[in-house]
Design an enzyme around this catalytic site. Structure first.
Site, PDB file in Angstrom:
ATOM      1  N   ASP A   1      40.029 -31.733  -5.152  1.00  0.00           N
ATOM      2  CA  ASP A   1      39.706 -32.986  -4.421  1.00  0.00           C
ATOM      3  C   ASP A   1      40.069 -34.165  -5.509  1.00  0.00           C
ATOM      4  OD1 ASP A   1      38.720 -31.367  -2.450  1.00  0.00           O
ATOM      5  OD2 ASP A   1      36.701 -31.410  -3.040  1.00  0.00           O
TER       6      ASP A   1
HETATM    7  C1  26A Z   1      34.947 -27.552   7.339  1.00  0.00           C
HETATM    8  N1  26A Z   1      34.629 -27.105   5.997  1.00  0.00           N
HETATM    9  C2  26A Z   1      34.286 -25.559   5.579  1.00  0.00           C
HETATM   10  C3  26A Z   1      34.471 -28.073   4.986  1.00  0.00           C
HETATM   11  C4  26A Z   1      34.041 -27.851   3.429  1.00  0.00           C
HETATM   12  C5  26A Z   1      34.145 -29.004   2.602  1.00  0.00           C
HETATM   13  N2  26A Z   1      34.301 -30.110   2.997  1.00  0.00           N
HETATM   14  C6  26A Z   1      34.595 -30.345   4.168  1.00  0.00           C
HETATM   15  N3  26A Z   1      34.621 -29.339   5.324  1.00  0.00           N
HETATM   16  N4  26A Z   1      33.963 -26.702   3.008  1.00  0.00           N
HETATM   17  C7  26A Z   1      33.493 -27.389   1.509  1.00  0.00           C
HETATM   18  N5  26A Z   1      33.772 -28.393   1.378  1.00  0.00           N
HETATM   19  C8  26A Z   1      33.751 -29.191   0.055  1.00  0.00           C
HETATM   20  O1  26A Z   1      34.555 -29.157  -0.689  1.00  0.00           O
HETATM   21  C9  26A Z   1      34.462 -29.464  -2.130  1.00  0.00           C
HETATM   22  C10 26A Z   1      35.071 -28.796  -3.031  1.00  0.00           C
HETATM   23  O2  26A Z   1      36.528 -29.033  -2.868  1.00  0.00           O
HETATM   24  C11 26A Z   1      32.283 -29.074  -0.406  1.00  0.00           C
HETATM   25  O3  26A Z   1      31.373 -29.966  -0.143  1.00  0.00           O
HETATM   26  C12 26A Z   1      32.970 -29.458  -1.805  1.00  0.00           C
HETATM   27  O4  26A Z   1      32.184 -30.741  -2.355  1.00  0.00           O
END
Ligand code: 26A
Length: 346
Positions: A301
């Protein structure tokens, strides 16, 4: 007010904790993955709260990127849309976003909790298990409200977390159409292997609008597999070429596909629609002594944050990649998907 960058995603609070491999095995989790929680995973959220060393940090992949981009860009550059509940978790997110100067225009829903992600750290990997809750309730109509749509109209770039394809493909399509019709920049992150695997149709429907794909090697492989591409799944250049040459809604911009590969070089492929040629480049990542690596949760990110910030500033592709790699190296020296304060400058 006009903000050049608008981001859309799932706002989540990360419950970050170190775990042993046995804990992952108990819940059938991979060491390095991001998934939606199933019924069998729900006890995790109660258990992590009890674990020593638990840290609550603002997360949500696109929200991390939005915060990171605002960290780099001048004040009032980034707006983020997503959906939260009315609770202390949402307050925590607001606090973090305020620190970075990120403007949020959340859709706030009653009686549903703000989404959370168990970020199970097993160095050097992280396994992310998400309960979307309120984040799952975002509706395209929220964007269409006049006070929000004016922010969309005033923006020149859009960044979408692919994770949001599980929530509101309609909202993504709305922004994609607007970007294409007005020759604005539109970027999408593939987010996780399960998006290409299980949300193939909405992903494919969004791709015509996408000028920049930002993703990693495991998502590239998942894309190749789910689309039955006749390439080696490890050949990220071949996969990037396939994606770069897919049809585009806005023929005024070529598509560029960026695949990060951890500490391996970042691969960048652009398809030139008029010459029908590919431009393939590789960029080494910044070396970081292993004792400086705190955790890699949010590294991708942060890369996307630097990259999109560079594009907003109309830097060259090579410079935007370098800002991305700089931002990633800053973030992995912090706990969770965060950046150091006082602010560092590129
Ligand atoms: C729909 N899902 C599975 C998700 C996520 C996500 N953000 C949005 N939708 N699953 C994990 N994360 C975020 O990814 C970040 C790390 O790249 C986590 O909250 C974490 O901050």
């Amino acid at each position: 007010m006009s903000y050049p960058l608008v981001c859309l995603g799932n706002p989540l609070l990360d419950l970050q904790v170190d775990v042993e491999p046995e804990y992952l095995a108990k819940y059938d989790l991979k060491a390095d993955d991001a998934i939606l929680a199933e019924e069998k995973h729900l006890p995790i959220y109660k258990e992590v709260i009890e674990k020593p060393g638990l840290k609550l940090v603002a997360g949500g992949a696109a929200q991390n990127t939005a915060r990171g981009a605002q960290y780099i860009l001048p004040e009032n550059s980034v707006v983020y849309f997503g959906s939260v509940g009315k609770d202390v978790y949402a307050e925590k997110l607001n606090e973090a976003n305020k620190q970075y100067g990120l403007r949020t225009e959340y859709q706030v829903v009653d009686d549903v909790a703000t989404g959370k992600c168990a970020a199970l750290i097993n160095h050097p990997h992280r396994s992310l298990v998400t309960d979307l809750a309120a984040a799952n309730l975002f509706k395209a109509e929220h964007l269409e409200k006049p006070e929000n749509w004016i922010l969309v109209e005033n923006a020149k770039c859009f960044y979408i977390g692919g994770f949001h394809l599980t929530v509101s493909p309609e909202a993504i399509e709305k922004l994609g159409k607007h970007a294409a019709e007005n020759n604005k920049l539109f970027a999408l992150n593939f987010s996780a292997p399960f998006i290409a695997q299980f949300f193939k149709d909405p992903l494919d429907a969004s791709l015509p609008y996408v000028d920049y794909v930002v993703s990693n090697e495991s998502e590239a492989a998942a894309y190749a597999e789910s689309h039955n591409l006749d390439v080696d799944q490890k050949d990220v250049v071949a996969i990037a070429k396939e994606i770069a040459k897919l049809p585009k809604a806005n023929s005024k911009r070529n598509r560029t596909v960026v695949f990060t590969q951890g500490t391996e070089p970042t691969v960048v492929v652009t398809y030139n629609q008029s010459t029908q040629d590919f431009d393939v480049q590789e960029f080494k990542v910044r070396e970081l002594a292993s004792e400086k690596v705190v955790d890699t949760n949010g590294a991708g990110d942060a890369f996307a944050a630097g990259f999109i910030a560079g594009l907003v500033q109309e830097k060259s592709l090579a410079d935007a990649i370098d800002i991305g790699q700089w931002a990633a190296s800053l973030s992995i020296q912090e706990v969770g998907p965060t950046f150091p304060f006082p602010k560092q400058t590129y």
